[in-house]
Design an enzyme around this catalytic site. Structure first.
Site, short mmCIF file in Angstrom:
data_model
loop_
_atom_site.label_atom_id
_atom_site.label_comp_id
_atom_site.label_asym_id
_atom_site.label_seq_id
_atom_site.Cartn_x
_atom_site.Cartn_y
_atom_site.Cartn_z
N SER A 6 1.96 2.05 3.12
CA SER A 6 2.28 1.51 1.80
C SER A 6 2.27 2.56 0.69
CB SER A 6 1.29 0.37 1.52
OG SER A 6 1.61 -0.30 0.35
N ASP A 60 6.81 -0.04 -4.27
CA ASP A 60 5.81 0.82 -3.65
C ASP A 60 6.38 1.39 -2.34
OD1 ASP A 60 5.60 -1.31 -1.89
OD2 ASP A 60 3.43 -1.13 -1.68
N ASP A 120 6.78 -3.74 -0.58
CA ASP A 120 6.27 -5.11 -0.67
C ASP A 120 5.62 -5.38 -2.04
OD1 ASP A 120 3.89 -3.74 -0.33
OD2 ASP A 120 3.13 -5.02 1.28
N ASN A 131 -0.91 -6.44 -9.38
CA ASN A 131 -0.31 -5.19 -8.93
C ASN A 131 1.15 -5.33 -8.47
OD1 ASN A 131 -0.32 -6.20 -6.26
ND2 ASN A 131 -2.30 -5.27 -5.81
N SER A 140 -14.36 -2.36 -3.21
CA SER A 140 -12.97 -2.24 -2.76
C SER A 140 -12.88 -2.54 -1.26
CB SER A 140 -12.48 -0.81 -3.02
OG SER A 140 -11.39 -0.52 -2.17
N GLY A 141 -11.76 -3.11 -0.85
CA GLY A 141 -11.54 -3.34 0.57
C GLY A 141 -10.75 -2.22 1.22
N THR A 142 -10.32 -1.25 0.43
CA THR A 142 -9.49 -0.19 0.99
C THR A 142 -10.01 1.22 0.72
OG1 THR A 142 -8.13 0.01 -0.99
CG2 THR A 142 -7.39 -1.59 0.64
C1 16G Z 1 -4.50 -4.26 -0.07
C2 16G Z 1 -3.93 -5.65 -0.18
C3 16G Z 1 -3.59 -5.97 -1.61
C4 16G Z 1 -4.80 -5.78 -2.48
C5 16G Z 1 -5.41 -4.41 -2.31
C6 16G Z 1 -6.74 -4.33 -2.99
C7 16G Z 1 -2.55 -6.78 1.48
C8 16G Z 1 -1.29 -6.73 2.27
N1 16G Z 1 -2.74 -5.76 0.63
O1 16G Z 1 -3.54 -3.31 -0.43
O2 16G Z 1 -3.17 -7.29 -1.65
O3 16G Z 1 -4.48 -5.94 -3.83
O4 16G Z 1 -5.62 -4.18 -0.92
O5 16G Z 1 -7.34 -3.12 -2.74
O6 16G Z 1 -3.36 -7.68 1.61
P1 16G Z 1 -8.86 -2.86 -3.06
O7 16G Z 1 -9.67 -3.84 -2.23
O8 16G Z 1 -9.09 -1.44 -2.70
O9 16G Z 1 -9.05 -3.11 -4.52
MG MG Z 2 2.82 -2.03 0.05
#
Ligand code: 16G
Ligand code: MG
EC number: 5.4.2.3
Length: 546
Positions: free
Chosen positions: A65, A277, A281, A374, A502-504
Protein backbone atom coordinates in the site's frame (compact mmCIF):
# COMPACT_ATOMS: atom_id res chain seq x y z
CA UNK A 1 -3.22 -37.49 1.42
CA UNK A 2 0.30 -36.91 0.26
CA UNK A 3 0.72 -33.22 0.63
CA UNK A 4 3.77 -33.74 2.79
CA UNK A 5 6.26 -34.51 0.12
CA UNK A 6 5.45 -31.64 -2.22
CA UNK A 7 5.05 -29.07 0.56
CA UNK A 8 8.34 -30.08 2.20
CA UNK A 9 10.18 -29.97 -1.07
CA UNK A 10 8.74 -26.64 -2.16
CA UNK A 11 8.97 -24.97 1.24
CA UNK A 12 12.68 -25.68 1.43
CA UNK A 13 12.97 -23.32 -1.56
CA UNK A 14 11.20 -20.63 0.49
CA UNK A 15 12.83 -21.10 3.90
CA UNK A 16 11.82 -19.11 6.96
CA UNK A 17 14.60 -17.17 8.67
CA UNK A 18 14.81 -18.66 12.15
CA UNK A 19 13.24 -16.64 14.92
CA UNK A 20 11.47 -14.14 12.67
CA UNK A 21 7.98 -13.43 14.04
CA UNK A 22 5.35 -11.50 12.10
CA UNK A 23 1.66 -10.81 12.69
CA UNK A 24 -1.23 -10.77 10.23
CA UNK A 25 -2.12 -7.16 11.14
CA UNK A 26 -5.00 -4.83 10.25
CA UNK A 27 -4.05 -5.03 6.60
CA UNK A 28 -2.25 -8.38 6.34
CA UNK A 29 1.51 -8.92 6.67
CA UNK A 30 3.64 -5.91 5.98
CA UNK A 31 7.40 -5.45 6.46
CA UNK A 32 10.69 -5.18 4.55
CA UNK A 33 10.31 -7.11 1.29
CA UNK A 34 13.43 -9.16 1.96
CA UNK A 35 11.75 -10.87 4.93
CA UNK A 36 8.66 -11.98 3.07
CA UNK A 37 9.49 -14.83 0.70
CA UNK A 38 8.48 -17.62 3.11
CA UNK A 39 5.36 -15.65 4.13
CA UNK A 40 4.24 -15.45 0.52
CA UNK A 41 4.75 -19.16 -0.08
CA UNK A 42 2.81 -19.97 3.08
CA UNK A 43 -0.01 -17.58 2.22
CA UNK A 44 -0.26 -19.46 -1.09
CA UNK A 45 -0.74 -22.62 0.98
CA UNK A 46 -3.27 -20.99 3.28
CA UNK A 47 -5.29 -19.44 0.45
CA UNK A 48 -5.51 -22.89 -1.12
CA UNK A 49 -6.85 -24.37 2.11
CA UNK A 50 -9.33 -21.52 2.48
CA UNK A 51 -10.46 -22.11 -1.09
CA UNK A 52 -10.99 -25.83 -0.46
CA UNK A 53 -12.89 -25.07 2.73
CA UNK A 54 -15.19 -22.41 1.24
CA UNK A 55 -15.40 -24.20 -2.14
CA UNK A 56 -14.82 -20.77 -3.67
CA UNK A 57 -12.09 -18.68 -5.24
CA UNK A 58 -9.80 -16.83 -2.82
CA UNK A 59 -7.60 -13.82 -3.64
CA UNK A 60 -4.03 -13.05 -2.63
CA UNK A 61 -2.76 -9.51 -3.19
CA UNK A 62 0.94 -8.69 -2.96
CA UNK A 63 1.30 -5.05 -1.89
CA UNK A 64 2.39 -2.80 0.95
CA UNK A 65 0.00 0.00 0.00
CA UNK A 66 1.34 3.42 1.07
CA UNK A 67 4.53 2.06 2.68
CA UNK A 68 7.93 2.85 1.14
CA UNK A 69 9.11 1.00 -1.98
CA UNK A 70 11.44 -1.29 0.06
CA UNK A 71 8.51 -2.78 1.95
CA UNK A 72 6.02 -5.29 0.76
CA UNK A 73 3.09 -7.21 2.13
CA UNK A 74 0.24 -9.57 1.45
CA UNK A 75 -3.53 -9.63 2.05
CA UNK A 76 -5.94 -12.49 1.56
CA UNK A 77 -9.39 -11.91 0.06
CA UNK A 78 -12.44 -13.96 1.06
CA UNK A 79 -15.11 -15.22 -1.40
CA UNK A 80 -17.36 -12.17 -1.61
CA UNK A 81 -14.35 -9.91 -2.07
CA UNK A 82 -14.21 -9.04 1.62
CA UNK A 83 -11.29 -9.18 4.06
CA UNK A 84 -10.19 -12.54 5.42
CA UNK A 85 -12.26 -13.87 8.34
CA UNK A 86 -10.56 -13.13 11.71
CA UNK A 87 -10.17 -16.81 12.71
CA UNK A 88 -8.21 -17.37 9.50
CA UNK A 89 -6.06 -14.34 10.25
CA UNK A 90 -4.89 -16.23 13.31
CA UNK A 91 -4.11 -19.30 11.17
CA UNK A 92 -2.15 -16.99 8.87
CA UNK A 93 -0.08 -15.79 11.82
CA UNK A 94 0.52 -19.38 13.05
CA UNK A 95 1.58 -20.56 9.62
CA UNK A 96 3.81 -17.55 9.06
CA UNK A 97 5.67 -18.08 12.31
CA UNK A 98 6.07 -21.88 12.30
CA UNK A 99 9.76 -22.73 12.12
CA UNK A 100 10.74 -24.74 9.06
CA UNK A 101 10.36 -28.13 10.79
CA UNK A 102 6.95 -27.23 12.23
CA UNK A 103 5.36 -26.13 8.98
CA UNK A 104 3.72 -29.46 8.11
CA UNK A 105 2.23 -30.09 11.56
CA UNK A 106 0.91 -26.50 11.63
CA UNK A 107 -0.66 -26.96 8.21
CA UNK A 108 -2.21 -30.27 9.25
CA UNK A 109 -3.55 -28.64 12.36
CA UNK A 110 -5.52 -26.14 10.25
CA UNK A 111 -6.71 -28.95 7.94
CA UNK A 112 -7.99 -30.92 10.94
CA UNK A 113 -9.54 -28.03 12.82
CA UNK A 114 -11.46 -26.92 9.75
CA UNK A 115 -12.14 -30.50 8.57
CA UNK A 116 -10.89 -29.60 5.10
CA UNK A 117 -11.47 -32.10 2.33
CA UNK A 118 -8.11 -32.17 0.58
CA UNK A 119 -9.70 -33.69 -2.53
CA UNK A 120 -11.76 -30.57 -3.04
CA UNK A 121 -10.54 -28.37 -5.91
CA UNK A 122 -8.99 -25.02 -5.07
CA UNK A 123 -8.79 -21.74 -7.00
CA UNK A 124 -6.66 -18.78 -6.09
CA UNK A 125 -6.47 -15.39 -7.83
CA UNK A 126 -3.15 -13.57 -7.41
CA UNK A 127 -2.35 -9.91 -8.05
CA UNK A 128 0.57 -7.58 -7.37
CA UNK A 129 1.48 -3.90 -7.21
CA UNK A 130 4.39 -2.20 -9.02
CA UNK A 131 7.09 -2.65 -6.35
CA UNK A 132 10.31 -4.17 -7.69
CA UNK A 133 10.00 -7.00 -5.15
CA UNK A 134 6.42 -7.88 -6.10
CA UNK A 135 7.19 -10.12 -9.09
CA UNK A 136 9.33 -12.57 -7.14
CA UNK A 137 7.04 -12.49 -4.13
CA UNK A 138 3.91 -13.20 -6.14
CA UNK A 139 5.74 -16.15 -7.73
CA UNK A 140 6.27 -17.48 -4.19
CA UNK A 141 2.50 -17.26 -3.62
CA UNK A 142 1.90 -19.20 -6.86
CA UNK A 143 4.43 -21.84 -5.73
CA UNK A 144 2.49 -22.24 -2.49
CA UNK A 145 -0.76 -22.79 -4.38
CA UNK A 146 0.77 -25.37 -6.67
CA UNK A 147 2.43 -27.21 -3.76
CA UNK A 148 -1.12 -28.08 -2.63
CA UNK A 149 -2.25 -28.77 -6.23
CA UNK A 150 -4.49 -25.70 -6.30
CA UNK A 151 -5.34 -23.87 -9.52
CA UNK A 152 -4.22 -20.29 -9.76
CA UNK A 153 -4.85 -17.36 -12.01
CA UNK A 154 -2.20 -14.67 -12.05
CA UNK A 155 -3.74 -11.26 -12.78
CA UNK A 156 -0.30 -9.66 -12.70
CA UNK A 157 -0.35 -5.91 -12.06
CA UNK A 158 -3.71 -4.85 -10.62
CA UNK A 159 -4.90 -2.49 -7.90
CA UNK A 160 -5.97 -4.09 -4.62
CA UNK A 161 -9.65 -3.24 -5.20
CA UNK A 162 -9.50 -4.69 -8.71
CA UNK A 163 -8.44 -8.04 -7.28
CA UNK A 164 -11.22 -7.89 -4.68
CA UNK A 165 -13.61 -7.21 -7.54
CA UNK A 166 -12.37 -10.20 -9.59
CA UNK A 167 -12.85 -12.55 -6.63
CA UNK A 168 -16.41 -11.33 -6.12
CA UNK A 169 -17.26 -11.59 -9.83
CA UNK A 170 -15.89 -15.12 -9.99
CA UNK A 171 -17.80 -16.33 -6.93
CA UNK A 172 -21.09 -14.78 -8.02
CA UNK A 173 -20.78 -16.49 -11.41
CA UNK A 174 -20.51 -13.14 -13.14
CA UNK A 175 -23.54 -11.54 -11.44
CA UNK A 176 -21.35 -8.82 -9.99
CA UNK A 177 -19.51 -8.36 -13.28
CA UNK A 178 -16.98 -10.04 -15.50
CA UNK A 179 -13.82 -11.18 -13.73
CA UNK A 180 -11.41 -9.38 -16.04
CA UNK A 181 -9.71 -6.00 -15.88
CA UNK A 182 -11.48 -5.06 -19.13
CA UNK A 183 -14.80 -6.10 -17.59
CA UNK A 184 -14.09 -3.84 -14.61
CA UNK A 185 -13.36 -0.86 -16.87
CA UNK A 186 -16.45 -1.51 -18.95
CA UNK A 187 -18.81 -1.77 -15.97
CA UNK A 188 -17.54 1.33 -14.19
CA UNK A 189 -17.13 3.53 -17.25
CA UNK A 190 -20.56 2.61 -18.60
CA UNK A 191 -22.12 3.71 -15.31
CA UNK A 192 -20.00 6.88 -15.34
CA UNK A 193 -21.10 7.83 -18.86
CA UNK A 194 -24.74 7.19 -17.96
CA UNK A 195 -24.47 9.31 -14.82
CA UNK A 196 -22.75 12.25 -16.50
CA UNK A 197 -25.45 12.33 -19.19
CA UNK A 198 -27.54 13.88 -16.43
CA UNK A 199 -25.19 16.81 -16.14
CA UNK A 200 -26.03 19.69 -18.37
CA UNK A 201 -23.55 21.91 -20.19
CA UNK A 202 -20.34 20.64 -18.67
CA UNK A 203 -17.37 22.65 -19.86
CA UNK A 204 -13.97 21.10 -20.53
CA UNK A 205 -12.77 22.77 -17.35
CA UNK A 206 -15.36 20.89 -15.33
CA UNK A 207 -14.40 17.62 -17.02
CA UNK A 208 -10.77 18.11 -16.11
CA UNK A 209 -9.12 16.44 -13.11
CA UNK A 210 -5.49 16.23 -11.94
CA UNK A 211 -4.57 12.81 -10.57
CA UNK A 212 -1.49 12.00 -8.49
CA UNK A 213 -0.88 8.29 -9.06
CA UNK A 214 1.66 7.99 -6.19
CA UNK A 215 4.05 6.48 -8.76
CA UNK A 216 2.18 3.24 -8.31
CA UNK A 217 -0.29 0.80 -9.78
CA UNK A 218 -3.19 3.28 -9.71
CA UNK A 219 -1.41 5.44 -12.30
CA UNK A 220 -1.02 2.50 -14.67
CA UNK A 221 -4.65 1.53 -14.33
CA UNK A 222 -6.00 5.06 -14.78
CA UNK A 223 -4.05 5.19 -18.05
CA UNK A 224 -5.56 1.89 -19.15
CA UNK A 225 -9.05 3.04 -18.30
CA UNK A 226 -8.92 6.50 -19.86
CA UNK A 227 -10.11 5.56 -23.35
CA UNK A 228 -13.24 3.94 -21.88
CA UNK A 229 -14.29 7.28 -20.41
CA UNK A 230 -14.78 8.89 -23.83
CA UNK A 231 -13.36 12.22 -22.70
CA UNK A 232 -16.21 12.69 -20.26
CA UNK A 233 -13.37 12.79 -17.75
CA UNK A 234 -10.11 14.38 -18.88
CA UNK A 235 -7.27 13.38 -16.65
CA UNK A 236 -3.87 15.01 -16.25
CA UNK A 237 -1.85 12.26 -14.66
CA UNK A 238 1.12 13.12 -12.42
CA UNK A 239 3.48 10.81 -10.55
CA UNK A 240 2.78 8.07 -13.06
CA UNK A 241 5.83 6.02 -12.08
CA UNK A 242 7.98 7.02 -15.03
CA UNK A 243 10.39 9.07 -12.90
CA UNK A 244 9.57 9.29 -9.21
CA UNK A 245 9.67 6.76 -6.42
CA UNK A 246 6.55 4.97 -5.18
CA UNK A 247 4.75 6.91 -2.41
CA UNK A 248 7.76 9.21 -2.00
CA UNK A 249 6.45 12.69 -1.16
CA UNK A 250 3.28 11.87 -3.01
CA UNK A 251 0.15 9.79 -2.75
CA UNK A 252 -2.96 9.95 -0.57
CA UNK A 253 -1.22 9.18 2.72
CA UNK A 254 1.43 11.87 2.23
CA UNK A 255 -1.17 14.49 1.28
CA UNK A 256 -3.48 13.61 4.19
CA UNK A 257 -0.78 13.46 6.87
CA UNK A 258 1.28 16.44 5.64
CA UNK A 259 -1.80 18.45 4.67
CA UNK A 260 -0.04 19.74 1.56
CA UNK A 261 0.06 18.95 -2.17
CA UNK A 262 2.37 16.17 -3.38
CA UNK A 263 5.58 16.97 -5.19
CA UNK A 264 5.61 16.28 -8.92
CA UNK A 265 2.26 17.90 -9.60
CA UNK A 266 1.84 21.17 -11.51
CA UNK A 267 -1.55 22.79 -11.06
CA UNK A 268 -3.11 26.23 -11.15
CA UNK A 269 -4.91 27.74 -8.16
CA UNK A 270 -8.40 26.35 -7.65
CA UNK A 271 -7.86 23.25 -9.81
CA UNK A 272 -9.48 20.02 -8.66
CA UNK A 273 -6.90 17.36 -7.78
CA UNK A 274 -6.86 13.94 -6.18
CA UNK A 275 -4.20 11.54 -4.91
CA UNK A 276 -4.30 7.72 -4.81
CA UNK A 277 -2.25 5.63 -2.42
CA UNK A 278 0.26 2.97 -3.55
CA UNK A 279 -2.32 0.23 -4.19
CA UNK A 280 -5.20 2.55 -5.13
CA UNK A 281 -7.59 1.67 -2.33
CA UNK A 282 -7.53 5.21 -0.90
CA UNK A 283 -8.16 8.60 -2.42
CA UNK A 284 -8.20 12.19 -1.17
CA UNK A 285 -9.19 15.36 -3.04
CA UNK A 286 -7.70 18.85 -2.67
CA UNK A 287 -7.08 22.22 -4.23
CA UNK A 288 -4.97 25.27 -3.44
CA UNK A 289 -6.74 28.61 -3.58
CA UNK A 290 -5.40 31.83 -5.06
CA UNK A 291 -3.83 32.99 -1.78
CA UNK A 292 -1.94 29.68 -1.51
CA UNK A 293 -4.11 28.08 1.18
CA UNK A 294 -4.32 24.32 0.84
CA UNK A 295 -7.77 22.70 1.13
CA UNK A 296 -8.04 18.97 1.77
CA UNK A 297 -11.24 17.07 1.03
CA UNK A 298 -10.74 13.81 2.88
CA UNK A 299 -12.82 10.67 3.47
CA UNK A 300 -15.27 12.59 5.66
CA UNK A 301 -15.98 15.13 2.92
CA UNK A 302 -16.45 12.30 0.41
CA UNK A 303 -18.84 10.45 2.75
CA UNK A 304 -20.81 13.66 3.17
CA UNK A 305 -21.09 14.35 -0.56
CA UNK A 306 -22.02 10.76 -1.40
CA UNK A 307 -24.55 10.29 1.40
CA UNK A 308 -26.20 13.64 0.66
CA UNK A 309 -26.51 12.66 -3.00
CA UNK A 310 -27.98 9.25 -2.18
CA UNK A 311 -30.40 10.64 0.36
CA UNK A 312 -31.70 13.19 -2.15
CA UNK A 313 -32.24 10.45 -4.74
CA UNK A 314 -34.07 8.27 -2.23
CA UNK A 315 -36.37 11.17 -1.39
CA UNK A 316 -37.03 11.81 -5.07
CA UNK A 317 -37.98 8.20 -5.83
CA UNK A 318 -39.85 7.84 -2.56
CA UNK A 319 -38.00 4.75 -1.39
CA UNK A 320 -37.91 4.17 2.32
CA UNK A 321 -34.44 2.69 2.69
CA UNK A 322 -32.37 3.04 5.82
CA UNK A 323 -29.18 4.91 5.01
CA UNK A 324 -26.33 5.49 7.44
CA UNK A 325 -22.77 6.77 7.49
CA UNK A 326 -20.04 4.80 9.24
CA UNK A 327 -16.94 6.62 10.47
CA UNK A 328 -14.09 6.12 12.92
CA UNK A 329 -12.90 8.29 15.79
CA UNK A 330 -10.64 10.10 13.30
CA UNK A 331 -13.64 11.60 11.51
CA UNK A 332 -13.53 15.35 11.87
CA UNK A 333 -16.04 16.53 14.48
CA UNK A 334 -17.50 18.99 11.97
CA UNK A 335 -18.42 16.17 9.59
CA UNK A 336 -20.23 14.19 12.28
CA UNK A 337 -22.00 17.33 13.42
CA UNK A 338 -23.03 18.17 9.86
CA UNK A 339 -24.33 14.68 9.10
CA UNK A 340 -26.22 14.29 12.35
CA UNK A 341 -27.63 17.75 12.81
CA UNK A 342 -27.85 19.38 9.39
CA UNK A 343 -28.32 16.45 7.06
CA UNK A 344 -30.04 14.12 9.48
CA UNK A 345 -28.60 11.08 7.69
CA UNK A 346 -29.13 9.09 10.82
CA UNK A 347 -27.60 7.20 12.35
CA UNK A 348 -23.90 8.00 12.14
CA UNK A 349 -21.99 5.01 13.46
CA UNK A 350 -18.48 5.05 14.85
CA UNK A 351 -16.32 1.91 14.72
CA UNK A 352 -12.75 0.98 15.53
CA UNK A 353 -10.08 1.87 12.95
CA UNK A 354 -9.59 -0.65 10.13
CA UNK A 355 -11.62 -1.31 7.02
CA UNK A 356 -13.13 -4.57 8.20
CA UNK A 357 -14.84 -2.90 11.17
CA UNK A 358 -16.40 -0.20 9.02
CA UNK A 359 -17.43 -2.66 6.33
CA UNK A 360 -19.10 -4.88 8.89
CA UNK A 361 -21.05 -2.02 10.45
CA UNK A 362 -22.15 -0.71 7.04
CA UNK A 363 -23.66 -4.10 6.22
CA UNK A 364 -26.31 -3.53 8.88
CA UNK A 365 -28.13 -0.91 6.78
CA UNK A 366 -29.95 -0.86 3.45
CA UNK A 367 -27.34 1.62 2.30
CA UNK A 368 -24.16 1.95 4.35
CA UNK A 369 -21.72 4.68 3.36
CA UNK A 370 -18.40 4.10 5.09
CA UNK A 371 -15.21 6.14 4.94
CA UNK A 372 -12.11 6.50 7.04
CA UNK A 373 -10.85 10.07 7.19
CA UNK A 374 -7.69 8.84 5.41
CA UNK A 375 -9.72 8.26 2.24
CA UNK A 376 -10.56 4.58 2.33
CA UNK A 377 -14.24 3.97 1.78
CA UNK A 378 -17.15 2.76 -0.28
CA UNK A 379 -20.91 2.25 -0.17
CA UNK A 380 -22.71 -1.03 0.51
CA UNK A 381 -26.20 -1.72 -0.81
CA UNK A 382 -28.18 -4.56 0.73
CA UNK A 383 -29.71 -7.08 -1.63
CA UNK A 384 -33.14 -5.77 -0.65
CA UNK A 385 -32.10 -2.23 -1.57
CA UNK A 386 -30.83 -3.31 -4.98
CA UNK A 387 -34.03 -5.24 -5.62
CA UNK A 388 -36.23 -2.29 -4.68
CA UNK A 389 -34.34 -0.02 -7.04
CA UNK A 390 -34.71 -2.59 -9.80
CA UNK A 391 -38.46 -2.99 -9.16
CA UNK A 392 -38.91 0.73 -9.32
CA UNK A 393 -37.27 0.85 -12.74
CA UNK A 394 -39.72 -1.76 -13.98
CA UNK A 395 -42.69 0.09 -12.50
CA UNK A 396 -44.71 1.79 -15.25
CA UNK A 397 -46.56 3.99 -12.76
CA UNK A 398 -43.66 6.20 -11.79
CA UNK A 399 -43.29 9.69 -13.20
CA UNK A 400 -40.33 11.02 -15.19
CA UNK A 401 -38.66 12.63 -12.21
CA UNK A 402 -38.82 9.39 -10.26
CA UNK A 403 -37.58 7.44 -13.24
CA UNK A 404 -34.58 9.71 -13.63
CA UNK A 405 -33.72 9.37 -9.94
CA UNK A 406 -34.14 5.59 -10.07
CA UNK A 407 -31.78 5.38 -13.04
CA UNK A 408 -29.28 7.55 -11.23
CA UNK A 409 -29.49 5.21 -8.24
CA UNK A 410 -28.97 2.16 -10.42
CA UNK A 411 -25.93 3.64 -12.13
CA UNK A 412 -24.57 4.72 -8.75
CA UNK A 413 -24.80 1.11 -7.59
CA UNK A 414 -22.92 0.04 -10.71
CA UNK A 415 -20.12 2.58 -10.46
CA UNK A 416 -19.30 1.58 -6.89
CA UNK A 417 -16.94 -1.25 -6.01
CA UNK A 418 -18.81 -2.64 -3.03
CA UNK A 419 -16.12 -5.14 -2.11
CA UNK A 420 -13.69 -2.58 -0.67
CA UNK A 421 -12.65 1.10 -0.91
CA UNK A 422 -11.46 1.76 -4.44
CA UNK A 423 -9.70 4.97 -5.51
CA UNK A 424 -10.71 4.65 -9.17
CA UNK A 425 -14.35 3.86 -8.44
CA UNK A 426 -14.59 6.54 -5.72
CA UNK A 427 -13.02 9.07 -8.09
CA UNK A 428 -15.56 8.32 -10.82
CA UNK A 429 -18.44 8.54 -8.34
CA UNK A 430 -17.28 11.87 -6.92
CA UNK A 431 -16.71 13.27 -10.40
CA UNK A 432 -20.17 12.16 -11.48
CA UNK A 433 -21.86 13.66 -8.41
CA UNK A 434 -20.06 16.99 -8.83
CA UNK A 435 -21.09 17.01 -12.50
CA UNK A 436 -24.74 16.16 -11.81
CA UNK A 437 -25.00 18.72 -9.02
CA UNK A 438 -23.09 21.26 -11.08
CA UNK A 439 -20.89 21.78 -8.06
CA UNK A 440 -17.30 23.04 -7.97
CA UNK A 441 -14.70 21.59 -5.64
CA UNK A 442 -14.84 24.88 -3.73
CA UNK A 443 -18.57 24.56 -3.18
CA UNK A 444 -18.13 20.97 -2.07
CA UNK A 445 -15.43 22.05 0.37
CA UNK A 446 -17.68 24.75 1.79
CA UNK A 447 -20.39 22.25 2.90
CA UNK A 448 -18.77 22.37 6.34
CA UNK A 449 -15.46 23.61 7.72
CA UNK A 450 -13.10 21.06 9.23
CA UNK A 451 -12.04 21.69 12.79
CA UNK A 452 -8.27 22.19 12.94
CA UNK A 453 -6.68 18.93 14.03
CA UNK A 454 -3.37 17.26 14.72
CA UNK A 455 -2.04 13.72 14.73
CA UNK A 456 1.13 12.81 16.64
CA UNK A 457 2.97 9.61 17.51
CA UNK A 458 4.47 8.73 20.89
CA UNK A 459 6.99 5.93 21.36
CA UNK A 460 6.41 3.76 24.43
CA UNK A 461 8.08 0.56 25.57
CA UNK A 462 4.95 -1.54 25.06
CA UNK A 463 1.98 0.03 23.31
CA UNK A 464 -0.28 -2.80 24.44
CA UNK A 465 -0.52 -1.13 27.88
CA UNK A 466 -3.08 1.13 26.23
CA UNK A 467 -6.48 -0.45 26.11
CA UNK A 468 -9.43 1.42 24.63
CA UNK A 469 -13.21 1.25 24.57
CA UNK A 470 -16.11 3.09 22.89
CA UNK A 471 -14.71 2.63 19.36
CA UNK A 472 -11.25 3.70 20.57
CA UNK A 473 -12.51 7.04 21.84
CA UNK A 474 -11.66 6.34 25.49
CA UNK A 475 -8.66 4.70 27.14
CA UNK A 476 -9.43 2.26 29.96
CA UNK A 477 -5.78 1.65 30.78
CA UNK A 478 -3.23 2.64 31.94
CA UNK A 479 -4.84 4.05 35.06
CA UNK A 480 -5.24 7.82 35.07
CA UNK A 481 -4.63 8.38 31.36
CA UNK A 482 -8.24 9.04 30.34
CA UNK A 483 -8.71 11.35 33.35
CA UNK A 484 -5.60 13.27 32.30
CA UNK A 485 -6.92 13.59 28.73
CA UNK A 486 -10.35 14.69 29.93
CA UNK A 487 -9.04 17.43 32.18
CA UNK A 488 -6.69 18.72 29.46
CA UNK A 489 -9.42 18.74 26.80
CA UNK A 490 -11.64 20.80 29.15
CA UNK A 491 -9.19 23.70 28.96
CA UNK A 492 -9.81 24.16 25.22
CA UNK A 493 -12.80 25.17 23.07
CA UNK A 494 -14.53 22.72 20.69
CA UNK A 495 -11.84 20.27 21.69
CA UNK A 496 -11.66 16.49 21.45
CA UNK A 497 -8.81 14.03 21.83
CA UNK A 498 -8.18 10.30 21.93
CA UNK A 499 -5.18 7.98 21.94
CA UNK A 500 -4.84 4.44 20.57
CA UNK A 501 -2.08 1.94 19.93
CA UNK A 502 -1.32 1.76 16.20
CA UNK A 503 -2.13 -1.51 14.46
CA UNK A 504 0.57 -1.05 11.85
CA UNK A 505 3.49 0.70 13.60
CA UNK A 506 5.14 0.37 17.00
CA UNK A 507 3.76 3.68 18.34
CA UNK A 508 0.81 5.20 20.20
CA UNK A 509 -1.24 7.59 18.05
CA UNK A 510 -2.58 10.84 19.48
CA UNK A 511 -5.43 12.73 17.80
CA UNK A 512 -6.73 16.16 18.77
CA UNK A 513 -9.02 18.80 17.37
CA UNK A 514 -9.87 22.27 18.62
CA UNK A 515 -11.09 25.70 17.51
CA UNK A 516 -7.71 26.83 16.16
CA UNK A 517 -4.62 25.06 14.80
CA UNK A 518 -2.52 26.49 17.65
CA UNK A 519 -4.91 25.01 20.17
CA UNK A 520 -5.11 21.65 18.40
CA UNK A 521 -1.28 21.58 18.40
CA UNK A 522 -0.96 22.64 22.04
CA UNK A 523 -3.53 20.08 23.10
CA UNK A 524 -1.74 17.37 21.08
CA UNK A 525 1.47 18.20 22.89
CA UNK A 526 -0.15 18.04 26.33
CA UNK A 527 -1.85 14.73 25.58
CA UNK A 528 1.41 13.31 24.17
CA UNK A 529 3.13 14.22 27.42
CA UNK A 530 0.42 12.44 29.40
CA UNK A 531 0.87 9.32 27.25
CA UNK A 532 4.64 9.56 27.64
CA UNK A 533 4.41 9.81 31.43
CA UNK A 534 1.61 7.35 32.08
CA UNK A 535 2.14 4.72 29.37
CA UNK A 536 5.91 4.18 29.60
CA UNK A 537 7.35 6.59 27.04
CA UNK A 538 10.83 5.88 25.70
CA UNK A 539 13.47 8.29 24.36
CA UNK A 540 13.07 12.05 24.62
CA UNK A 541 10.01 13.64 26.11
CA UNK A 542 7.62 15.01 23.41
CA UNK A 543 8.49 18.64 22.57
CA UNK A 544 5.94 21.37 21.91
CA UNK A 545 5.25 21.93 18.23
CA UNK A 546 6.94 24.91 16.65
C1 16G B 1 -4.52 -0.14 7.88
C2 16G B 1 -6.00 -0.23 7.59
C3 16G B 1 -6.61 1.14 7.55
C4 16G B 1 -6.32 1.87 8.83
C5 16G B 1 -4.85 1.88 9.16
C6 16G B 1 -4.62 2.40 10.55
C7 16G B 1 -7.10 -1.88 6.17
C8 16G B 1 -7.17 -2.48 4.81
N1 16G B 1 -6.21 -0.88 6.32
O1 16G B 1 -3.86 0.51 6.85
O2 16G B 1 -7.97 0.99 7.38
O3 16G B 1 -6.77 3.20 8.77
O4 16G B 1 -4.36 0.55 9.10
O5 16G B 1 -3.29 2.30 10.88
O6 16G B 1 -7.78 -2.28 7.09
P1 16G B 1 -2.79 2.46 12.36
O7 16G B 1 -3.44 1.37 13.19
O8 16G B 1 -1.32 2.36 12.28
O9 16G B 1 -3.23 3.81 12.83
MG1 MG C 1 -3.81 1.11 0.37
Amino acid sequence: MDICCEVSKQSSLHPKPEGLVLQYGTAGFRTKAKHLDHIMFRMGLLATLRSKQTKATIGVMVTASHNPEEDNGVKLIDPMGEMLKPLWESYATQLANAEQGDLLPTLKDVINKEAIDMNQEANVFVGKDTRSSSAILSQAVLDGVSALSGHSKDYGLVTTPQLHYMVCCQNTQGKYGEATVEGYYRKLSKAFIQLTKNASNRTDDQKHLCVDGANGIGALKVREMESHLQRELQISLFNDGSKGKLNHQCGADFVKVQQKPPTGIKVSPGERCCSFDGDADRIVYYFTDSDGTFHLLDGDKMATLISTFLKELLTQVGLDLKIAVVQTAYANGSSTHYLEDTMKVLPVRCTKTGVKHLHHAAQEFDIGVYFEANGHGTVLFSQAAEEKIQQLLEDSNINDKQKRAALLLQNTVNIINQTVGDAISDMLLIEAILAIKGMTVQQWDAIYRDLPNRQLKVKVSDRRVIDTTDAERRAVSPAGLQEAIDSTVKKYTQARSFVRPSGTEDVVRVYTEADTQENADALAHEVSLAVFKLAGGVGDEPKPMK
